[in-house]
Enzyme design. Structure first.
Site, PDB file in Angstrom:
ATOM      1  N   LYS A 249     -43.255  19.220  16.012  1.00 35.36           N
ATOM      2  CA  LYS A 249     -43.016  17.830  16.424  1.00 35.36           C
ATOM      3  C   LYS A 249     -42.701  17.740  17.913  1.00 35.36           C
ATOM      4  CE  LYS A 249     -43.331  15.556  12.461  1.00 35.36           C
ATOM      5  NZ  LYS A 249     -44.396  14.571  12.284  1.00 35.36           N
TER       6      LYS A 249
ATOM      7  N   GLU B 175     -52.246  11.346  23.283  1.00 36.22           N
ATOM      8  CA  GLU B 175     -52.596  10.226  22.392  1.00 36.22           C
ATOM      9  C   GLU B 175     -51.361   9.435  21.979  1.00 36.22           C
ATOM     10  OE1 GLU B 175     -53.068  13.421  21.714  1.00 36.22           O
ATOM     11  OE2 GLU B 175     -55.090  13.850  20.978  1.00 36.22           O
TER      12      GLU B 175
ATOM     13  N   CYS C 247     -41.716  20.077   4.540  1.00 36.35           N
ATOM     14  CA  CYS C 247     -40.773  19.966   5.665  1.00 36.35           C
ATOM     15  C   CYS C 247     -39.408  20.579   5.366  1.00 36.35           C
ATOM     16  CB  CYS C 247     -40.596  18.508   6.061  1.00 36.35           C
ATOM     17  SG  CYS C 247     -42.163  17.725   6.442  1.00 36.35           S
TER      18      CYS C 247
END
Lengths: 433, 581
Positions: free
Chosen positions: B366, B374, B511
């Site tokens: 992350k 972007e 995660c």
């Protein structure tokens, strides 16, 4: 009586090495033809009776190794010849590959027949680049004459031999590292078990034998196991190629029957011919850098695997490096340890870090900076490396040191007191003063 | 293949005088553990392949000339094993001292100070001095990328990171190289990570026993923002952090820490505490509509999820030809960033340039994702800084917050409202389950009676299921870890893939097993975090993303409808082939 018996080195220098014709004329391929008339298990039985002990250095009984592989019912099986002759002072496989490669090829082919294997690999060390051409020519010619390739001698048995080469890592002489290298992986040893007979090359059952071991197979098949055994001692069958080097008159490769003594090897006029340079023998280093050093008091030890082991010595690869009184044990061990630092694969702690530390302590000794504590630490380290390292390299790296501590403890003590009996260490310092 | 063990057969042996009966095939290490004997390990990790290179787990087996490494040696019937003889203590301590002789020994300045397996062993073995000379050589610390720092001078060459990168992830950005004193872990040709195939998943960090690998520390950036009175600092918290943060404070894995985490963040000075779960719900609405659109209008199938940035990095490098399958939805983190600096800015009257967005993530990738060009839909970098679970732990400790004494607090409006469907994003299969809950209603107009899709739950690497959706059969698959993703990608490539929708998470277990989670993650720990995630879902008032009232308000006030022009502008993106390695 001559101490030399030429069972496997008879052709060396006598025939054109890549000539099948010459090889046939000197009795070659009789064993393969005979093998084709025998059951594989019969051949294994002869190898067992012969008490052929692996010639790469570990002296593992070849017959047992063959029997274990035979019992595994999984195919394909691979035959691998370990020609990564990396032990310093060892150059006997080179002789066979250079001067009688077809004998090695015949031995590998018989093994192929025994295990119904269709592919054999010979892993030749990178430094033997020149010799690979000869070996390849011998393979090509054997193929042309129908002794290799498809449908060998119209028996329906097909077998090919592939030459593989390393980049010169000593550790690739360790069988599992060697297989990794053939597979294109980094040449580092594998975790065992599983043993290579079960999970070997390309994860298939595999036989790995040394060049000299394979070279003995035709003789065993031709003459029978019992006869072969009778050339040597009750435990170590046949003959051994030994490599003499160092402070000795006659250097080179000699074939001796097991059962001669170390004194014969060093002093016999047909063998070592005694010390060169007029100085006295101080010690000899056996079986390569991974082997032990012996003292002159051990010269009457019989050269066979059991007697040598009982004396704390070893046949190993067959290397006999002879050193005279001009050599300092500490200085010599530094060189040995440097070698292992260079050649450690690096993956396990005792070998990667231990050799460095051994060297540092030896270096301190050679500079007169070491203390009793250092000596004790060195002994502890050597002990731990031998019992804790991942593979044979680390386990054996301190073998020479250990044996020298036994035979030359006074020389170590002397260095603690800044004295070098051989006059090798401290000389610079003295001249500077 | 070779001799296989029969786990139904029991063998009996003696370890340190105790009689031990274990299933055939049990290692000495495991058998000893059962007998209450802890054998030290370093290169061993319960979820990784055995390397047996550190040699610290040595034991003496009667009749064996050499010591055996208990991590890979199988206990045999009748074995007599000793784990605590003077010789074994000497060998282990010597091995330890050898490792330390080639280690900087600068524990006080180390990232892993107080949480280091080597340090623990040095204490256990009473190492007060190291008799060997130091052979340590300083090496430059490599921090050329936004996510992972490599300090190879601390590396003890255990190879756990290599096992993780090569076997678990099959990314193979790193490998062991060279020989002897030069032996170590490098990228191909020793290039920086940013010039390797590294996907920044951080699984190497998660398994490193020492301070050789860690995330790029961004806490200082956050402290600076927090102390800047002109900045409005908001934080979003990823679903998987709340079930792991407690471990940073010695709590059992799987403790549900949502309320305390929010309280701690508020104490740290964040102006608003928001929840990534909100944009997880939003992702489901957008992605669910995208999926139905592709199915109805002949779009690219299967649809691949896009929440996991490690996975995105992977497909961009390894399967660029399959990029058209990837959902155009941004990850929840990036949807949040884009909305925080547009919708929230408008709603709160704070200009976007004054809003500083911090993400609290279980993830190292992350950190890279938020820097992608972007990800600037707001005209600014949408997410300013990403902190891992571990980094938040450090900040709470540094701030002197007594974590234990914190009382539960609630998230702030408007991004603090979320559903159980969002929290399960934290576990592998969660995105799929959440999407199915919503898709069913989108298609049929009826709510599901049973919201639980058990087949997609759990730690298994690849899970698949078939669901009925308005008479149509929808085939789905879920993969966690990149080696498992690879299996599915190969199926798509060779035309044997029958799925409509595939969820992929880069890290094993999803995660909850992210590269930024507290150290000590094992499958045992994962199970507990996993259970906590589903516990939160079960106890949630709302369990379907499209029922989130704040989401509906967002559409009404700002986005219009799912897949609208505005939604595309802020919530969707595209990916390109990358050729780094």
């Amino acid at each position: 009586m001559s101490k030399i018996v030429k069972l496997i080195s008879a052709n060396c220098g006598k025939i054109r090495p890549d000539s099948v014709e010459d090889y046939l004329n000197s009795g070659g391929y009789a064993a393969l033809k005979k093998a084709f008339t025998m059951e594989p298990l019969q051949i294994i039985e002869e190898v067992k009776k012969a008490k052929l002990l692996g010639r790469g250095g570990a002296a593992y009984p070849a017959g047992s190794k063959w029997e274990q592989l035979y019992e595994i019912e999984e195919f394909p099986k691979y035959i691998v010849c370990n020609a990564d002759e990396g032990e310093p002072g060892t150059f006997k496989d080179k002789l066979l590959m250079e001067q009688d490669p077809l004998r090695v090829i015949e031995g590998m082919t018989i093994a192929g027949y025994v295990f119904n294997s269709h592919d054999g690999y010979i892993y030749i060390r990178g430094e033997y680049r020149g010799l690979q051409k000869i070996f390849q020519a011998a393979i090509d010619n054997a193929k042309k004459e129908g002794f290799l390739g498809e449908n060998i001698l119209n028996t329906g048995f097909s077998y090919n031999i592939h030459i593989m080469t390393g980049a010169g890592a000593y550790v690739c002489g360790e069988n599992s590292a060697l297989l990794n290298s053939i597979e294109g992986k980094a040449g580092r040893p594998r975790i065992k078990p599983p043993h290579l007979a079960e999970v070997g090359l390309f994860l298939m059952p595999t036989l790995v034998n040394n060049v000299e071991s394979f070279a003995n197979i035709p003789t065993i098949v031709n003459e029978g196991g019992e006869k072969y055994l009778s050339y040597g001692t009750a435990d170590s069958g046949g003959t051994k190629l030994i490599c003499l080097s160092g402070h000795i008159k006659n250097r080179g490769v000699f074939e001796v029957p097991f059962g001669v003594t170390l004194r014969d090897i060093i002093d016999d006029p047909e063998l070592g011919g005694g010390m060169a340079g007029g100085r006295k023998l101080k010690f000899f280093h056996l079986g390569g850098q991974s082997g032990p050093c012996g003292s002159p008091e051990q010269l009457d030890t019989v050269y066979c695997c059991r007697a040598m082991r009982n004396a704390g010595l070893s046949v190993g690869s067959g290397a006999v490096v002879v050193l005279d009184e001009s050599v300092c044990v500490i200085d010599y061990l530094k060189k040995v340890t440097e070698f292992f630092i260079h050649e450690s694969c690096g993956k396990c702690v005792p070998c990667r870090e231990g050799n460095k530390q051994l060297y540092l302590i030896l270096d301190k000794l050679s500079k007169g900076e070491a203390t009793e504590n250092d000596l004790a630490l060195m002994k502890r380290l050597s002990r731990v490396m031998a019992k804790s390292s991942f593979c044979g390299l680390g386990q054996a790296a301190s073998t020479a040191l250990d044996s020298c501590l036994k035979h030359f403890s006074s020389e170590f003590e002397a260095h603690l007191n800044k004295q070098c009996p051989a006059g090798v260490c401290f000389t610079k310092k003295e001249s500077g003063e | 293949m070779h001799h296989t063990f029969d786990p139904n057969k029991t063998i009996t042996a003696t370890i340190d005088g105790l009689t031990v009966s274990v299933p055939e095939g049990t290692t000495i290490l495991e058998a000893a553990k059962k007998a209450g004997i802890i054998i030290p390990t370093l290169c061993h990790h319960p979820d990784l392949g055995v390397r047996a290179v550190c040699r610290i787990c040595l034991v003496a087996v009667k009749g064996q000339r050499r010591f055996k490494t208990s991590c890979n040696t199988v206990l045999c019937d009748g074995d007599v094993v000793n784990t605590n003889t003077p010789e074994i203590r000497e060998a282990r301590k010597t091995v330890l001292e050898l490792i330390l002789s080639n280690h900087p020994q600068d524990c006080l300045k180390c990232e892993r100070n107080g949480n280091c397996e080597l340090q623990d062993l040095a204490k256990q073995y009473n190492v007060l001095e190291i008799p060997f000379a130091s052979t340590h050589q300083a090496l430059p610390i490599e921090e050329d990328n936004p996510a992972i720092v490599r300090d190879m001078s601390k590396c003890i060459k255990c190879g756990r990171c290599v096992e993780s990168c090569q076997v678990v992830q099959e990314v193979a950005a790193i490998n062991t190289s060279c020989r002897s004193t030069k032996y170590g872990v490098t990228t191909a040709f020793n290039k920086p990570l940013s010039a390797s195939t590294c996907v920044y998943c951080g699984q190497c960090i998660a398994v490193c026993p020492v301070g050789a690998l860690y995330e790029k520390d961004d806490t200082e950036k956050v402290w600076t923002a927090l102390s800047n009175p002109d900045m409005h600092v908001v934080v979003q918290t990823a679903p998987a952090v709340r079930v792991a943060l407690g471990e940073e404070f010695g709590l059992a894995p799987g403790s549900i820490e949502t309320g305390k985490m929010v309280a701690a963040l508020r104490r740290l000075g964040f102006d608003k505490i928001f929840d990534t779960n909100f944009t997880a719900d939003l992702t489901i609405v957008e992605e669910g509509n995208e999926l139905l659109d592709r199915i109805e209008n002949g779009g690219k199938l299967p649809v691949l999820t896009s929440c996991s940035p490690g996975w995105i990095n992977y497909i961009e490098q390894f399967y660029p030809e399959l990029i058209p399958h990837v959902s155009s939805c941004k990850s929840p983190q990036q949807m949040f960033g884009a909305l925080a600096k547009t919708y929230y800015a408008k709603k709160s009257g704070i200009p976007a340039e004054k809003i500083y967005v911090v993400s609290l993530m279980p993830c190292t990738a992350k950190k890279y994702e938020c820097t992608r060009p972007e990800m600037r839909s707001s005209g600014y970098q949408d997410v300013d800084t990403v902190l891992t679970t571990r980094e938040l732990g450090k900040m709470i400790k540094l701030a002197g917050i007594n974590y234990e004494k914190l009382e539960n607090e609630d998230y702030d409006a408007p991004f603090g409202i979320s559903t159980g469907a969002a929290v399960i994003f934290g576990a592998s299969g969660g995105v799929m389950e959440a999407a199915l809950r919503t898709a069913h209603e989108l298609v049929t107009g009826e709510s599901l009676a049973n919201l639980d899709f058990i087949p997609v739950r759990g730690l298994e690497g690849i899970k698949e299921a078939e669901v009925e959706l308005a008479g149509k059969k929808l085939k789905i698959a879920v993969a966690s870890s990149l080696s498992k993703a690879k299996v599915l990608m190969e199926m798509i490539k060779n035309g044997t893939c029958c799925y409509h929708f595939i969820e992929i998470m880069a890290c094993p277990g999803g995660c909850i097993g992210g590269g930024g989670q507290p150290f000590g993650t094992t499958s045992e720990v994962l199970q507990k975090r996993l259970a906590a995630v589903y516990e939160i879902d079960k106890n949630s008032e709302l369990r379907m993303s499209h029922k989130n009232p704040a989401i509906n308000t967002l559409y009404e006030e700002f986005l219009g409808k799912p897949l609208s022009h505005k939604a595309h502008e802020l919530l969707h993106t595209s990916y390109q082939q990358q050729d780094r390695g």
